[in-house]
Scaffold this motif. Sequence first.
Motif, short mmCIF file in Angstrom:
data_model
loop_
_atom_site.label_atom_id
_atom_site.label_comp_id
_atom_site.label_asym_id
_atom_site.label_seq_id
_atom_site.Cartn_x
_atom_site.Cartn_y
_atom_site.Cartn_z
N ASP A 32 -29.86 79.02 17.75
CA ASP A 32 -30.70 80.20 17.51
C ASP A 32 -32.14 79.74 17.31
O ASP A 32 -32.39 78.77 16.61
CB ASP A 32 -30.23 80.98 16.29
CG ASP A 32 -30.83 82.39 16.27
OD1 ASP A 32 -30.06 83.34 16.48
OD2 ASP A 32 -32.06 82.52 16.06
N THR A 40 -31.98 91.02 13.90
CA THR A 40 -31.40 92.35 13.65
C THR A 40 -30.38 92.30 12.50
O THR A 40 -30.31 93.23 11.69
CB THR A 40 -30.71 92.89 14.92
OG1 THR A 40 -31.34 92.33 16.07
CG2 THR A 40 -30.79 94.39 14.98
N SER A 41 -29.63 91.21 12.45
CA SER A 41 -28.60 91.09 11.42
C SER A 41 -29.20 90.88 10.04
O SER A 41 -28.48 90.89 9.04
CB SER A 41 -27.63 89.96 11.77
OG SER A 41 -27.01 90.23 13.01
N LEU A 47 -24.44 97.81 5.83
CA LEU A 47 -23.19 98.54 5.66
C LEU A 47 -22.10 98.00 6.57
O LEU A 47 -22.33 97.81 7.77
CB LEU A 47 -23.40 100.03 5.97
CG LEU A 47 -24.21 100.75 4.90
CD1 LEU A 47 -24.84 102.01 5.47
CD2 LEU A 47 -23.30 101.08 3.73
N GLY A 376 -24.59 97.86 19.23
CA GLY A 376 -25.29 99.09 18.86
C GLY A 376 -25.55 99.27 17.38
O GLY A 376 -26.12 98.40 16.71
N THR A 381 -21.25 95.40 11.14
CA THR A 381 -19.87 95.74 10.81
C THR A 381 -18.89 94.97 11.69
O THR A 381 -17.88 94.45 11.22
CB THR A 381 -19.66 97.26 11.05
OG1 THR A 381 -20.54 97.98 10.20
CG2 THR A 381 -18.23 97.69 10.81
C1 FAD Z 1 -32.65 99.76 11.01
C2 FAD Z 1 -31.27 99.28 11.38
C3 FAD Z 1 -30.20 99.53 10.52
C4 FAD Z 1 -28.92 99.10 10.86
N1 FAD Z 1 -27.90 99.27 9.95
C5 FAD Z 1 -26.66 98.78 10.24
C6 FAD Z 1 -25.61 98.85 9.28
O1 FAD Z 1 -25.79 99.31 8.15
N2 FAD Z 1 -24.39 98.38 9.63
C7 FAD Z 1 -24.14 97.85 10.87
O2 FAD Z 1 -23.00 97.48 11.16
N3 FAD Z 1 -25.14 97.69 11.77
C8 FAD Z 1 -26.38 98.15 11.49
N4 FAD Z 1 -27.39 98.02 12.40
C9 FAD Z 1 -27.10 97.38 13.70
C10 FAD Z 1 -26.92 95.85 13.54
O3 FAD Z 1 -27.95 95.33 12.74
C11 FAD Z 1 -26.89 95.16 14.90
O4 FAD Z 1 -25.95 95.79 15.75
C12 FAD Z 1 -26.49 93.69 14.74
O5 FAD Z 1 -27.29 93.05 13.79
C13 FAD Z 1 -26.54 92.96 16.06
O6 FAD Z 1 -26.13 91.64 15.82
P1 FAD Z 1 -26.26 90.54 16.92
O7 FAD Z 1 -25.71 89.28 16.37
O8 FAD Z 1 -25.68 91.05 18.20
O9 FAD Z 1 -27.86 90.45 17.17
P2 FAD Z 1 -28.99 89.69 16.32
O10 FAD Z 1 -28.67 89.73 14.88
O11 FAD Z 1 -30.31 90.20 16.76
O12 FAD Z 1 -28.82 88.19 16.80
C14 FAD Z 1 -29.30 87.75 18.07
C15 FAD Z 1 -29.89 86.37 17.84
O13 FAD Z 1 -30.32 85.83 19.10
C16 FAD Z 1 -31.39 84.97 18.81
N5 FAD Z 1 -32.15 84.69 20.04
C17 FAD Z 1 -32.77 85.59 20.84
N6 FAD Z 1 -33.35 84.95 21.87
C18 FAD Z 1 -33.08 83.63 21.72
C19 FAD Z 1 -33.41 82.47 22.45
N7 FAD Z 1 -34.15 82.52 23.57
N8 FAD Z 1 -32.95 81.27 22.01
C20 FAD Z 1 -32.22 81.18 20.88
N9 FAD Z 1 -31.89 82.24 20.14
C21 FAD Z 1 -32.31 83.46 20.56
C22 FAD Z 1 -32.21 85.73 17.77
O14 FAD Z 1 -33.06 84.85 17.04
C23 FAD Z 1 -31.11 86.39 16.93
O15 FAD Z 1 -30.83 85.65 15.75
C24 FAD Z 1 -28.70 98.42 12.09
C25 FAD Z 1 -29.77 98.14 12.94
C26 FAD Z 1 -31.05 98.56 12.59
C27 FAD Z 1 -32.20 98.22 13.49
#
Ligand code: FAD
Length: 412
Positions: A32, A40-41, A47, A376, A381
């Motif tokens: 990462d 985003t996480s 929640l 999404g 969760t």
């Molecule tokens: C305001 C808000 C409130 C929310 N509330 C909730 C909630 O209460 N409960 C819930 O379940 N979900 C919630 N969500 C949704 C949830 O946060 C996301 O669906 C989730 O965090 C996505 O996780 P992920 O691991 O797919 O993405 P991310 O957490 O974004 O992880 C992707 C990773 O890829 C890395 N990355 C990107 N490009 C590169 C690269 N070129 N090289 C290396 N690394 C890279 C980034 O640094 C990042 O760490 C909410 C979202 C928002 C915006």
Amino acid sequence: MASSILVLGAGMVGTCTALHLQQRGYEVTLVDRRGPGQETSFGNAGLIQREAVEPYAFAREPRFLFNSALRRGADVHWHPRGLWQMARPLLAYWDHSRPAHHARATEAYSRLIAHATEEHGLLVAAAGADDLVKRQGFRFVFRTPQALEDAAQRAMDLHDRFGVRYHVENTADLALAEPALHRSLAGAVHWLEPWAVNAPGALVQRYADLFVARGGRSVVADATRLQARGQGWAVQTTEGHLEAEQAVLALGPWADGAIRSLGYRFALFIKRGYHQHYTAPVPLQQPVLDAERGYVLAPMQRGLRLTTGAEIAPMDAPATPVQLAKAEVLARELVDMGEPLPEAPWLGARPCTADMLPVMGPAPHHKGLWFNFGHGHQGFTLGPVAGRLLAEMVEGRQTWIDPRPYSPARFV
Ligand SMILES: Cc1cc2nc3c(=O)[nH]c(=O)nc-3n(C[C@H](O)[C@H](O)[C@H](O)COP(=O)(O)OP(=O)(O)OC[C@H]3O[C@@H](n4cnc5c(N)ncnc54)[C@H](O)[C@@H]3O)c2cc1C
């Protein structure tokens, strides 16, 4: 020798995928550019939503559409460039949100959500993260009796169809349960099973620490070019060249850019969202959704976190936190927010798909490459469920949930 695999992206989804692959004997490198759980996480409402058995549909009520078009409410905001850039997946999202389609998506989505707390529970225990988690549910609060009555009906329906547990609270029950609410409200639906995490990024970091303690390799580097190399996969990073027999893309809202460079065009889009912390002298007991206004208040280690609804804007557009300003005014009607902490509003992006289902499974045209993104509104969760399901697919054994509805092949 153990089979090697690269996991790109250490958000909740990638980190849980790395843990589950490791548990099945793979030699895993988790990459990462910012370190685990920083995007985003990190910034969500924390929640773990056992109640969210229905994926978040495009609301089709005329009043909502009219208000959204005029950018009136706090729940939706849009940039013209965002609408233009994402017009195709947004139209497909509109179409998939028709009741019959949405019901089919709910069947598939609810099968994932049903296991969310149980799968987090295993990782929370193994990672020693109990101090971050409160297991006392989450409230939808209502200002008007009619909205409460409608919500109670819906809750009963979700209970009957999916076993979701809830309790309807009247004005007095709610005032007793949440003394921080200084305005008398019609009542609440208290979902009893969700968990609230008081530092979402820290939970991902604890899971990543567990992965490293068990022998996993975590690399902080920007992964720029992913390419098939011989029988496996290679990625160029700012920390050098990494290779493995297989690779998983778990890049959340950045997945679209990565898969496009491999020739895929999936119906993906983002919904941006903001948060801001407040000093709030009287803490809330549990997170609340102001259901008729569209924002969440969640007690966190840093203070009371106000999170906003959807902003349809390009990923790289400058922050326009107008929803935060509107939501703050509305939130002050309900609780003493105190002062905002002296920090810029946080901005992130929910990784969404037009059919509201995540993308989990083998890349259709590339052997040894796997996708795990598009979770999404509920990626925080679903991380552990998504990680387990993907790891079971990589292993090639019978999966505990039928993975077909989430297959990347549905987009090609
Ligand atoms: C305001 C808000 C409130 C929310 N509330 C909730 C909630 O209460 N409960 C819930 O379940 N979900 C919630 N969500 C949704 C949830 O946060 C996301 O669906 C989730 O965090 C996505 O996780 P992920 O691991 O797919 O993405 P991310 O957490 O974004 O992880 C992707 C990773 O890829 C890395 N990355 C990107 N490009 C590169 C690269 N070129 N090289 C290396 N690394 C890279 C980034 O640094 C990042 O760490 C909410 C979202 C928002 C915006």
